[in-house]
Design a protein around this motif. Structure first.
Motif, PDB file in Angstrom:
ATOM      1  N   TYR A   7       0.833  -1.208   0.000  1.00  0.00           N
ATOM      2  CA  TYR A   7       0.000   0.000   0.000  1.00  0.00           C
ATOM      3  C   TYR A   7       0.865   1.255   0.000  1.00  0.00           C
ATOM      4  O   TYR A   7       1.804   1.385   0.782  1.00  0.00           O
ATOM      5  N   THR A   8       0.546   2.185  -0.890  1.00  0.00           N
ATOM      6  CA  THR A   8       1.248   3.460  -1.003  1.00  0.00           C
ATOM      7  C   THR A   8       0.271   4.566  -0.634  1.00  0.00           C
ATOM      8  O   THR A   8      -0.601   4.931  -1.428  1.00  0.00           O
ATOM      9  N   GLY A   9       0.409   5.086   0.588  1.00  0.00           N
ATOM     10  CA  GLY A   9      -0.594   5.988   1.144  1.00  0.00           C
ATOM     11  C   GLY A   9      -0.732   7.306   0.427  1.00  0.00           C
ATOM     12  O   GLY A   9      -1.829   7.872   0.371  1.00  0.00           O
ATOM     13  N   CYS A  10       0.367   7.847  -0.132  1.00  0.00           N
ATOM     14  CA  CYS A  10       0.284   9.185  -0.719  1.00  0.00           C
ATOM     15  C   CYS A  10      -0.617   9.236  -1.944  1.00  0.00           C
ATOM     16  O   CYS A  10      -1.106  10.309  -2.307  1.00  0.00           O
ATOM     17  N   ILE A  11      -0.861   8.084  -2.601  1.00  0.00           N
ATOM     18  CA  ILE A  11      -1.839   8.057  -3.680  1.00  0.00           C
ATOM     19  C   ILE A  11      -2.930   7.022  -3.411  1.00  0.00           C
ATOM     20  O   ILE A  11      -3.699   6.670  -4.307  1.00  0.00           O
ATOM     21  N   ALA A  12      -2.998   6.544  -2.171  1.00  0.00           N
ATOM     22  CA  ALA A  12      -4.048   5.612  -1.729  1.00  0.00           C
ATOM     23  C   ALA A  12      -4.165   4.418  -2.672  1.00  0.00           C
ATOM     24  O   ALA A  12      -5.254   4.023  -3.083  1.00  0.00           O
ATOM     25  N   HIS A  13      -3.028   3.827  -3.012  1.00  0.00           N
ATOM     26  CA  HIS A  13      -2.971   2.757  -4.003  1.00  0.00           C
ATOM     27  C   HIS A  13      -2.508   1.452  -3.380  1.00  0.00           C
ATOM     28  O   HIS A  13      -1.589   1.427  -2.552  1.00  0.00           O
ATOM     29  N   ALA A  14      -3.130   0.359  -3.810  1.00  0.00           N
ATOM     30  CA  ALA A  14      -2.729  -0.971  -3.346  1.00  0.00           C
ATOM     31  C   ALA A  14      -2.358  -1.847  -4.537  1.00  0.00           C
ATOM     32  O   ALA A  14      -3.164  -2.064  -5.442  1.00  0.00           O
ATOM     33  N   ALA A  15      -1.114  -2.325  -4.549  1.00  0.00           N
ATOM     34  CA  ALA A  15      -0.691  -3.379  -5.462  1.00  0.00           C
ATOM     35  C   ALA A  15      -0.633  -4.677  -4.659  1.00  0.00           C
ATOM     36  O   ALA A  15      -0.673  -4.658  -3.424  1.00  0.00           O
ATOM     37  N   LEU A 298       5.681  17.963  -0.674  1.00  0.00           N
ATOM     38  CA  LEU A 298       5.795  16.504  -0.651  1.00  0.00           C
ATOM     39  C   LEU A 298       5.070  15.874   0.522  1.00  0.00           C
ATOM     40  O   LEU A 298       4.632  14.723   0.454  1.00  0.00           O
ATOM     41  N   GLN A 299       4.944  16.604   1.633  1.00  0.00           N
ATOM     42  CA  GLN A 299       4.412  15.994   2.848  1.00  0.00           C
ATOM     43  C   GLN A 299       2.901  15.830   2.803  1.00  0.00           C
ATOM     44  O   GLN A 299       2.320  15.172   3.656  1.00  0.00           O
ATOM     45  N   GLY A 300       2.232  16.406   1.806  1.00  0.00           N
ATOM     46  CA  GLY A 300       0.780  16.262   1.677  1.00  0.00           C
ATOM     47  C   GLY A 300       0.423  15.255   0.592  1.00  0.00           C
ATOM     48  O   GLY A 300       1.226  14.399   0.228  1.00  0.00           O
ATOM     49  N   ASN A 301      -0.798  15.350   0.069  1.00  0.00           N
ATOM     50  CA  ASN A 301      -1.215  14.476  -1.040  1.00  0.00           C
ATOM     51  C   ASN A 301      -0.612  15.019  -2.336  1.00  0.00           C
ATOM     52  O   ASN A 301      -1.300  15.548  -3.200  1.00  0.00           O
ATOM     53  N   ALA A 303       1.130  13.936  -5.271  1.00  0.00           N
ATOM     54  CA  ALA A 303       0.867  13.563  -6.659  1.00  0.00           C
ATOM     55  C   ALA A 303      -0.566  13.875  -7.102  1.00  0.00           C
ATOM     56  O   ALA A 303      -0.771  14.422  -8.194  1.00  0.00           O
ATOM     57  N   PRO A 304      -1.600  13.558  -6.301  1.00  0.00           N
ATOM     58  CA  PRO A 304      -2.957  13.906  -6.728  1.00  0.00           C
ATOM     59  C   PRO A 304      -3.160  15.410  -6.919  1.00  0.00           C
ATOM     60  O   PRO A 304      -3.867  15.829  -7.851  1.00  0.00           O
ATOM     61  N   TRP A 305      -2.540  16.231  -6.068  1.00  0.00           N
ATOM     62  CA  TRP A 305      -2.686  17.681  -6.238  1.00  0.00           C
ATOM     63  C   TRP A 305      -1.931  18.171  -7.466  1.00  0.00           C
ATOM     64  O   TRP A 305      -2.387  19.074  -8.173  1.00  0.00           O
ATOM     65  N   VAL A 306      -0.783  17.586  -7.745  1.00  0.00           N
ATOM     66  CA  VAL A 306      -0.071  17.929  -8.985  1.00  0.00           C
ATOM     67  C   VAL A 306      -0.964  17.652 -10.181  1.00  0.00           C
ATOM     68  O   VAL A 306      -1.135  18.491 -11.080  1.00  0.00           O
ATOM     69  N   GLY A 307      -1.565  16.452 -10.208  1.00  0.00           N
ATOM     70  CA  GLY A 307      -2.420  16.082 -11.327  1.00  0.00           C
ATOM     71  C   GLY A 307      -3.657  16.942 -11.452  1.00  0.00           C
ATOM     72  O   GLY A 307      -4.095  17.271 -12.557  1.00  0.00           O
ATOM     73  N   ALA A 308      -4.226  17.321 -10.316  1.00  0.00           N
ATOM     74  CA  ALA A 308      -5.461  18.115 -10.340  1.00  0.00           C
ATOM     75  C   ALA A 308      -5.220  19.562 -10.750  1.00  0.00           C
ATOM     76  O   ALA A 308      -6.091  20.188 -11.363  1.00  0.00           O
ATOM     77  N   LEU A 309      -4.042  20.099 -10.436  1.00  0.00           N
ATOM     78  CA  LEU A 309      -3.825  21.537 -10.614  1.00  0.00           C
ATOM     79  C   LEU A 309      -2.925  21.895 -11.791  1.00  0.00           C
ATOM     80  O   LEU A 309      -3.086  22.959 -12.387  1.00  0.00           O
ATOM     81  N   ARG A 428      -3.282  23.330   1.876  1.00  0.00           N
ATOM     82  CA  ARG A 428      -3.982  23.750   0.655  1.00  0.00           C
ATOM     83  C   ARG A 428      -4.004  25.262   0.480  1.00  0.00           C
ATOM     84  O   ARG A 428      -3.966  25.763  -0.652  1.00  0.00           O
ATOM     85  N   SER A 429      -4.093  26.003   1.575  1.00  0.00           N
ATOM     86  CA  SER A 429      -4.150  27.466   1.433  1.00  0.00           C
ATOM     87  C   SER A 429      -2.846  28.008   0.857  1.00  0.00           C
ATOM     88  O   SER A 429      -2.853  28.967   0.082  1.00  0.00           O
ATOM     89  N   VAL A 430      -1.716  27.393   1.208  1.00  0.00           N
ATOM     90  CA  VAL A 430      -0.432  27.847   0.657  1.00  0.00           C
ATOM     91  C   VAL A 430      -0.323  27.465  -0.816  1.00  0.00           C
ATOM     92  O   VAL A 430       0.213  28.224  -1.625  1.00  0.00           O
TER      93      VAL A 430
END
Length: 471
Positions: A7-15, A298-301, A303-309, A428-430
């Motif tokens: 499990y990789t928590g930063c992208i909530a993924h399970a292989a 890096l300490q937050g979510n 990769a998903p925020w990179v993809g979304a923004l 997120r505000s930053v």
């Protein structure tokens, strides 16, 4: 049965890693494949198959690199049409991993090719089922992704297929079967996922809203689509990469893991129109950063925020990263398809300042200062949290501009006077402040620690039911 969830928590993924009698299989691998190879080597096992539950949207799978490095065969379910060699399994087709059996079960709905894999032990007893994005713990997969690629599909048609797949293929299976999903809480592939990452099928029949025994198809479709926000912009791009192929991670890493002097960094930024991505902690970015750079820590979510923004996976990127975190950052960018990283600032902001180049900062105050100023005058307040968070509780008089939608809601950003910006905890505000400053908005005052700090002051909070137009 020897099966391991990775499990990789930063992208909530399970292989998943399955091994028996010297043979192994990997299910839904991430882009960096060496850890899977190392596991098999430790077990003196050969990776025989790479099973994909579907063409993923929220990450770029490691199937191609893993197949190239191990000789394993890639397996997809019925109707899949990848642009590379793969076994296209028929519904019910079985594969042997040592003395174990993996049975493909075609479960269209999340996507047309979505397939679950039933796991049978050496005695042919059913042990578990790897469900991909068909069935999560507490939820089921969203049915609005494949329509981005197939024009005559609608989310209603896919939801109808998913209802049939769940009722006819999954729910008749034994209650003690262990459910192994592809994602957990935090993933954008569902809306109500549990923090738990495995469960029994029997318990899911009791607690998962989508598996109610008395649920009609019409009720299922209505409940599944209710409150389903737009998927992140990078999702269709990741799907295409997973179908068509992509550069090896080794190639991406060789290009991106390139230290640049401040002069080289600045010149390349001007020549390439690269986005300057600062991945340090938000407290460091607030104090000092390169003008025009965007913060996503890096300490937050991350990769998903990179993809979304950032939106376009082809966007050239130049990194400002903590020392020693450059390779990690490049890897995490590649997980969501951002392969066009041109290098990083060697020596970070210290070297940038030593070269005599200017820096910028974000005006930032504590929650206590915010409360004191709000007591004295009426403030313009922007809340960067999601609509559901805002509905549950917010500062009296605040307006909601969710970070997810900042690019499409710029017209709502206050321009005449200073405004106070906060989120839940300060991350997120930053991010939003950095995006707005890069676009020329400099009337921002960031509230540190966001609502977690504001709740400890005497600030008046209120509830509000958001209009559906904000969802």
């Amino acid at each position: 049965m020897k099966i391991e969830q990775i499990y990789t928590g930063c992208i909530a993924h399970a292989a998943y890693y399955l091994e028996n009698n010297g043979e192994a299989a990997i299910f839904d691998p991430l882009r960096e494949v060496q850890p899977y190879i190392d596991k098999a080597t430790k077990d003196n096992a050969t990776i025989k198959y790479i099973f994909e539950t579907h063409f993923h949207a929220d990450f770029v799978s490691g199937h191609l690199d893993l197949a190239k490095k191990t000789g394993a065969q890639i397996v997809y379910g019925p109707t899949a049409q990848p642009n590379f060699d793969a076994i296209i399994a028929t519904d019910g087709q079985e594969f042997k991993i040592g003395n174990y059996t993996v049975r493909a079960i075609h479960t269209p709905g999340h996507t047309l090719e979505s397939t679950c894999y039933l796991l049978l032990d050496e005695n042919e007893n059913m042990h578990g089922i790897i469900t991909g994005d068909t069935l999560f713990i507490g939820d089921v997969g969203r049915p609005d992704l494949a329509q981005k690629l197939v024009s005559d599909l609608t989310q209603e048609k896919l939801a109808s297929m998913l209802y049939d797949s769940l009722r006819n293929k999954i729910m008749p299976l034994p209650d003690d079967l262990i459910v192994y999903p592809n994602h957990g809480a935090g993933s954008a592939c569902g809306k109500n996922m549990s923090k738990e990452t495995t469960d029994t099928l029997g318990n899911q029949k009791k607690v998962n809203y989508a598996l109610r025994a008395d649920m009609t198809k019409e009720e299922f479709i209505t409940e599944l689509l209710d409150g389903l926000g737009a998927p992140p912009a990078y999702f269709p791009q990741n799907v295409l990469m997973n179908i068509q192929g992509y550069d090896s991670l080794d190639t991406v890493m060789a290009k991106a893991n390139s230290p640049l002097s401040p002069d080289e960094f600045k010149t390349l930024a001007n020549q390439s129109e690269a986005l300057l991505l600062d991945v340090r902690h938000e407290s460091e970015f607030v104090k000092e950063h390169i003008p025009g750079s965007i913060f996503i820590g890096l300490q937050g979510n991350f990769a998903p925020w990179v993809g979304a923004l950032i939106m376009d996976v082809q966007q050239p990127i130049l990194l400002i990263a903590p020392e020693g975190k450059e390779k990690e950052t490049i890897t995490r960018l590649s997980r969501v398809g951002f392969d066009n990283c041109l290098g990083y600032l060697e020596g970070g902001l210290t070297s940038w300042k030593a070269a005599g180049f200017e820096t910028d900062s974000v005006v930032s105050i504590t929650a206590e200062q915010f409360a004191a100023e709000k007591d004295q005058t009426r403030l313009t307040i922007v809340d960067a949290r999601k609509p559901g968070e805002f509905s549950a509780e917010h500062v009296d008089g605040a307006i909601n501009i969710p970070l997810d939608f900042v690019n499409s809601q710029l017209a709502e950003v206050p321009t005449e006077n200073d405004f106070y910006l906060h989120c839940a905890g300060g991350y997120r505000s930053v991010i939003m402040a950095s995006i707005l400053k890069a676009r020329g908005y400099h009337n921002i005052i960031n509230v540190e620690k966001g609502m977690s700090g504001i709740r400890n002051t005497n600030t008046v909070l209120t509830n509000f039911v958001c209009p559906s137009t904000q969802n």
